[in-house]
Design a protein around this motif. Sequence first.
Motif, PDB file in Angstrom:
ATOM      1  N   GLY A  82       0.792  -1.240  -0.113  1.00 35.52           N
ATOM      2  CA  GLY A  82      -0.041  -0.117   0.134  1.00 35.52           C
ATOM      3  C   GLY A  82       0.817   1.206   0.094  1.00 35.52           C
ATOM      4  N   ASP A  83       2.125   1.321  -0.336  1.00 35.95           N
ATOM      5  CA  ASP A  83       2.976   2.526  -0.307  1.00 35.95           C
ATOM      6  C   ASP A  83       4.055   2.497  -1.243  1.00 35.95           C
ATOM      7  OD1 ASP A  83       3.271   5.006  -0.082  1.00 35.95           O
ATOM      8  OD2 ASP A  83       3.585   4.794   2.636  1.00 35.95           O
ATOM      9  N   PHE A  84       4.681   3.393  -1.677  1.00 29.49           N
ATOM     10  CA  PHE A  84       6.074   3.476  -2.630  1.00 29.49           C
ATOM     11  C   PHE A  84       7.023   3.758  -1.905  1.00 29.49           C
ATOM     12  CE2 PHE A  84       2.442   4.822  -5.673  1.00 29.49           C
ATOM     13  CZ  PHE A  84       2.440   3.927  -6.269  1.00 29.49           C
ATOM     14  N   SER A  85       8.263   2.936  -2.486  1.00 32.06           N
ATOM     15  CA  SER A  85       9.717   3.131  -2.019  1.00 32.06           C
ATOM     16  C   SER A  85      10.395   3.458  -3.085  1.00 32.06           C
ATOM     17  CB  SER A  85      10.121   2.142  -0.992  1.00 32.06           C
ATOM     18  OG  SER A  85      10.050   1.289  -1.414  1.00 32.06           O
ATOM     19  N   ALA A  86      11.239   4.411  -3.024  1.00 30.86           N
ATOM     20  CA  ALA A  86      12.215   4.693  -4.141  1.00 30.86           C
ATOM     21  C   ALA A  86      13.438   3.420  -4.347  1.00 30.86           C
ATOM     22  CB  ALA A  86      12.918   5.941  -3.867  1.00 30.86           C
ATOM     23  N   ILE A  87      13.647   2.883  -5.598  1.00 28.75           N
ATOM     24  CA  ILE A  87      14.594   2.099  -5.471  1.00 28.75           C
ATOM     25  C   ILE A  87      15.726   2.405  -6.561  1.00 28.75           C
ATOM     26  CG2 ILE A  87      13.177   0.149  -4.746  1.00 28.75           C
ATOM     27  CD1 ILE A  87      12.498  -0.513  -7.794  1.00 28.75           C
ATOM     28  N   GLY A  88      15.670   3.553  -6.984  1.00 27.18           N
ATOM     29  CA  GLY A  88      16.816   4.062  -7.764  1.00 27.18           C
ATOM     30  C   GLY A  88      16.100   5.198  -8.957  1.00 27.18           C
ATOM     31  N   GLU A  89      17.142   5.796  -9.494  1.00 27.44           N
ATOM     32  CA  GLU A  89      16.625   6.812 -10.531  1.00 27.44           C
ATOM     33  C   GLU A  89      18.005   6.983 -11.546  1.00 27.44           C
ATOM     34  OE1 GLU A  89      16.323  10.374  -8.173  1.00 27.44           O
ATOM     35  OE2 GLU A  89      18.454  10.754  -8.052  1.00 27.44           O
ATOM     36  N   ARG A  90      17.495   7.359 -12.925  1.00 27.02           N
ATOM     37  CA  ARG A  90      18.384   7.568 -13.820  1.00 27.02           C
ATOM     38  C   ARG A  90      18.500   8.744 -14.547  1.00 27.02           C
ATOM     39  NH1 ARG A  90      22.940   4.309 -13.228  1.00 27.02           N
ATOM     40  NH2 ARG A  90      22.487   1.945 -13.016  1.00 27.02           N
ATOM     41  N   GLN A  91      19.312   9.358 -14.888  1.00 26.17           N
ATOM     42  CA  GLN A  91      19.058  10.755 -15.898  1.00 26.17           C
ATOM     43  C   GLN A  91      18.853  10.132 -17.274  1.00 26.17           C
ATOM     44  OE1 GLN A  91      22.827  13.110 -15.403  1.00 26.17           O
ATOM     45  NE2 GLN A  91      21.708  14.167 -13.426  1.00 26.17           N
ATOM     46  N   THR A  92      18.339  10.987 -18.010  1.00 21.32           N
ATOM     47  CA  THR A  92      17.673  10.649 -19.271  1.00 21.32           C
ATOM     48  C   THR A  92      18.606  11.084 -20.480  1.00 21.32           C
ATOM     49  OG1 THR A  92      16.128  12.672 -19.434  1.00 21.32           O
ATOM     50  CG2 THR A  92      15.319  10.401 -18.495  1.00 21.32           C
ATOM     51  N   GLY A  93      19.404  12.022 -20.418  1.00 18.65           N
ATOM     52  CA  GLY A  93      20.302  12.436 -21.045  1.00 18.65           C
ATOM     53  C   GLY A  93      20.085  13.798 -21.721  1.00 18.65           C
ATOM     54  N   GLY A  94      18.787  14.209 -21.680  1.00 19.64           N
ATOM     55  CA  GLY A  94      18.305  15.443 -22.072  1.00 19.64           C
ATOM     56  C   GLY A  94      17.181  15.993 -21.206  1.00 19.64           C
ATOM     57  N   ASN A  95      17.082  17.232 -21.230  1.00 17.51           N
ATOM     58  CA  ASN A  95      15.814  17.938 -20.228  1.00 17.51           C
ATOM     59  C   ASN A  95      14.499  17.780 -20.675  1.00 17.51           C
ATOM     60  OD1 ASN A  95      15.246  20.413 -21.700  1.00 17.51           O
ATOM     61  ND2 ASN A  95      17.474  20.847 -21.314  1.00 17.51           N
ATOM     62  N   GLY A  96      13.651  17.934 -19.716  1.00 17.37           N
ATOM     63  CA  GLY A  96      12.111  17.813 -20.220  1.00 17.37           C
ATOM     64  C   GLY A  96      11.747  16.396 -20.343  1.00 17.37           C
ATOM     65  N   ALA A  97      11.978  15.340 -19.531  1.00 14.73           N
ATOM     66  CA  ALA A  97      11.434  13.944 -19.803  1.00 14.73           C
ATOM     67  C   ALA A  97      10.033  14.047 -19.482  1.00 14.73           C
ATOM     68  CB  ALA A  97      12.209  13.109 -18.876  1.00 14.73           C
ATOM     69  N   VAL A  98       9.260  13.794 -20.951  1.00 10.00           N
ATOM     70  CA  VAL A  98       7.914  14.040 -20.645  1.00 10.00           C
ATOM     71  C   VAL A  98       7.055  12.759 -20.940  1.00 10.00           C
ATOM     72  CG1 VAL A  98       8.021  16.512 -21.185  1.00 10.00           C
ATOM     73  CG2 VAL A  98       7.872  14.852 -23.204  1.00 10.00           C
ATOM     74  N   HIS A  99       7.685  11.843 -21.488  1.00 11.18           N
ATOM     75  CA  HIS A  99       6.854  10.538 -21.703  1.00 11.18           C
ATOM     76  C   HIS A  99       7.597   9.370 -21.643  1.00 11.18           C
ATOM     77  CE1 HIS A  99       4.274   7.867 -24.404  1.00 11.18           C
ATOM     78  NE2 HIS A  99       3.414   8.521 -23.669  1.00 11.18           N
ATOM     79  N   LEU A 100       6.982   8.205 -21.054  1.00 12.23           N
ATOM     80  CA  LEU A 100       7.530   7.039 -21.018  1.00 12.23           C
ATOM     81  C   LEU A 100       6.671   6.105 -21.522  1.00 12.23           C
ATOM     82  CD1 LEU A 100       8.446   7.208 -17.296  1.00 12.23           C
ATOM     83  CD2 LEU A 100       9.903   7.483 -19.133  1.00 12.23           C
ATOM     84  N   CYS A 101       7.339   4.775 -22.001  1.00 14.69           N
ATOM     85  CA  CYS A 101       6.732   3.693 -22.536  1.00 14.69           C
ATOM     86  C   CYS A 101       7.559   2.165 -22.373  1.00 14.69           C
ATOM     87  CB  CYS A 101       6.593   4.098 -24.243  1.00 14.69           C
ATOM     88  SG  CYS A 101       6.041   2.421 -25.142  1.00 14.69           S
ATOM     89  N   LEU A 102       7.048   1.317 -21.819  1.00 11.02           N
ATOM     90  CA  LEU A 102       7.644   0.050 -21.804  1.00 11.02           C
ATOM     91  C   LEU A 102       7.687  -0.807 -23.163  1.00 11.02           C
ATOM     92  CD1 LEU A 102       6.930   0.694 -18.815  1.00 11.02           C
ATOM     93  CD2 LEU A 102       7.307  -1.545 -18.219  1.00 11.02           C
ATOM     94  N   ASP A 103       8.616  -1.628 -23.450  1.00 15.18           N
ATOM     95  CA  ASP A 103       8.502  -2.694 -24.361  1.00 15.18           C
ATOM     96  C   ASP A 103       7.568  -3.572 -24.143  1.00 15.18           C
ATOM     97  OD1 ASP A 103      10.153  -4.133 -22.817  1.00 15.18           O
ATOM     98  OD2 ASP A 103      10.847  -5.070 -24.526  1.00 15.18           O
ATOM     99  N   ARG A 104       7.314  -4.537 -25.134  1.00 14.96           N
ATOM    100  CA  ARG A 104       6.328  -5.429 -25.114  1.00 14.96           C
ATOM    101  C   ARG A 104       6.652  -6.595 -23.876  1.00 14.96           C
ATOM    102  NH1 ARG A 104       1.637  -3.330 -26.781  1.00 14.96           N
ATOM    103  NH2 ARG A 104       1.843  -2.121 -28.757  1.00 14.96           N
ATOM    104  N   THR A 105       7.829  -6.778 -23.743  1.00 21.03           N
ATOM    105  CA  THR A 105       8.369  -7.824 -22.925  1.00 21.03           C
ATOM    106  C   THR A 105       8.475  -7.327 -21.529  1.00 21.03           C
ATOM    107  OG1 THR A 105      10.590  -7.514 -23.154  1.00 21.03           O
ATOM    108  CG2 THR A 105       9.257  -9.001 -24.727  1.00 21.03           C
ATOM    109  N   GLY A 106       8.123  -6.142 -21.134  1.00 20.10           N
ATOM    110  CA  GLY A 106       8.549  -5.332 -19.900  1.00 20.10           C
ATOM    111  C   GLY A 106       9.633  -5.311 -19.595  1.00 20.10           C
ATOM    112  N   SER A 107      10.635  -5.405 -20.379  1.00 19.57           N
ATOM    113  CA  SER A 107      12.408  -5.636 -20.131  1.00 19.57           C
ATOM    114  C   SER A 107      12.995  -4.393 -20.175  1.00 19.57           C
ATOM    115  CB  SER A 107      13.041  -6.696 -20.918  1.00 19.57           C
ATOM    116  OG  SER A 107      12.797  -6.567 -22.312  1.00 19.57           O
ATOM    117  N   HIS A 108      12.465  -3.374 -21.061  1.00 12.91           N
ATOM    118  CA  HIS A 108      12.966  -2.204 -21.304  1.00 12.91           C
ATOM    119  C   HIS A 108      11.814  -0.945 -21.353  1.00 12.91           C
ATOM    120  CE1 HIS A 108      16.084  -4.702 -23.150  1.00 12.91           C
ATOM    121  NE2 HIS A 108      16.910  -3.737 -23.136  1.00 12.91           N
ATOM    122  N   LEU A 109      12.781   0.488 -20.857  1.00  8.22           N
ATOM    123  CA  LEU A 109      11.909   1.403 -20.844  1.00  8.22           C
ATOM    124  C   LEU A 109      12.364   2.450 -21.702  1.00  8.22           C
ATOM    125  CD1 LEU A 109       9.572   2.914 -18.843  1.00  8.22           C
ATOM    126  CD2 LEU A 109      11.679   3.960 -17.697  1.00  8.22           C
TER     127      LEU A 109
END
Length: 219
Positions: A82-109
Amino acid sequence: MTKIQLAIASGTGKDHAARRRTGSVSLIEIDIPAGSPRQIGSFDSIDHPSYLAWSARHSALFVAGERPDIDGLVTALALGKGDFSAIGERQTGGNGAVHLCLDRTGSHLFAANYQDSDPAEQVSVAVFPILADGRLGQISGSASHHGHGKDPGRQNRPHCHGVAISPDNRLLAAVDLGTDSVYLYRFDATTGTIALATQLTLPAGCAIPPSIRPARSSM
């Protein structure tokens, strides 16, 4: 009784008393059919949250950080009882990260960077492997868009703002408002890399909202 859980991001800004607040992600539970929502958890200190992507495979929520002038950020949150905990973060290489999508296998973002400022080189699309515990690995693939559109106010540089993977998991589409283009990348799920297949150039200015387009002459 059926229960539905929703994650909702709240942006960085000021509250009603003009006090600065950091962004947060709230976990909401809704009882069906009663439809009564209640907050059951939250995670604060998310910098400029802009988009959420859920991985059922890892029980992890990925939060895009639309940070201006510095690299965007993807924060991985694990969902516990019932709650969240942070497990890590990564910079995206460019500012203004506005959208995310997972691949069909769930192995990549995949992450799209809007690029509000103009350093010499920025990543428009970044690919991250998702590790077994839900954390993100180092960027495994990336691409940078170049050029501009006809509107000097909204299209003075590339503005990638959406990514989507094909049903067969082999082609990644990246929509770029700044260049009036859709970029199609071949995606290699084994290596987590992308390679440009083609750039679909759309009619000039098609990304400009109709309300601010110049009126056409009747002549």
